[in-house]
Design an enzyme around this catalytic site. Sequence first.
Site, short mmCIF file in Angstrom:
data_model
loop_
_atom_site.label_atom_id
_atom_site.label_comp_id
_atom_site.label_asym_id
_atom_site.label_seq_id
_atom_site.Cartn_x
_atom_site.Cartn_y
_atom_site.Cartn_z
N HIS A 9 -8.09 61.58 -11.04
CA HIS A 9 -9.19 62.52 -11.25
C HIS A 9 -8.98 63.80 -10.43
O HIS A 9 -8.18 63.83 -9.49
CB HIS A 9 -10.52 61.88 -10.87
CG HIS A 9 -10.59 61.47 -9.43
ND1 HIS A 9 -10.83 62.36 -8.40
CD2 HIS A 9 -10.44 60.26 -8.83
CE1 HIS A 9 -10.83 61.74 -7.26
NE2 HIS A 9 -10.59 60.46 -7.47
N GLU A 82 -11.69 52.34 -8.95
CA GLU A 82 -11.00 52.36 -7.67
C GLU A 82 -11.26 51.05 -6.92
O GLU A 82 -12.18 50.30 -7.26
CB GLU A 82 -11.50 53.56 -6.84
CG GLU A 82 -10.80 53.77 -5.50
CD GLU A 82 -9.30 53.98 -5.61
OE1 GLU A 82 -8.61 53.00 -5.97
OE2 GLU A 82 -8.83 55.09 -5.32
#
Length: 208
Positions: A9, A82
């Site tokens: 990201h 994550e």
Amino acid sequence: MLHLYIARHGQTQWNVEKRMQGWLDSDLTELGLYNARALGERLKDIELNQVYISPSKRTEETAKTVLGSRRLPLVKDHMFREMSLGSWEGKKQEDIERDEPDLFHAYFHYPEAYRQQGCETFFDFENRVRLALQTILDSHSSGNVLLVTHSVFILMLLNIIKGRRVHDIWNSAYIHDTSLSLVEFDENGTAKILIEGDGKHRKPISAF
């Protein structure tokens, strides 16, 4: 032949503040959006068949910015999140290192020994990343797939592909925001890393 494009990201506000994010979120910065657009320009001639993302806002915003006007559905799955960091999420790294030095040291230097109550161990995380990768491979034997996810997820994924131990997860190039990795899988599922953590499209912070 399957080509798996893997991107982190864009830069977030918590990245700037050096806060641990994990499953929590913060907004993309102006630089993060700029670099996501630059990655989109880099990938504009790649005909993507599918896009996978974690359910984090920062990955969704990055993926939409990368795709631009391309109309591809985003497949969200918690498998691509994550690594969970529990009470560390939202805290500055310097504060964690001060308050929990031994655990902080284990996280970055002896991941096989890292244990935080209520969180994934690196071995738990490795199993999840393996499952996530297998899910993609079971769904796609050829074509071009984009996965927009997170830095430690990408490090673990590449670590698995390299056939290395959990201990070696940090022994790779740093995964900067919007950096691109590319893995090629042949018809037998044999993987070859063609690009690893490349950020040639990125504008450096100092120039922004």
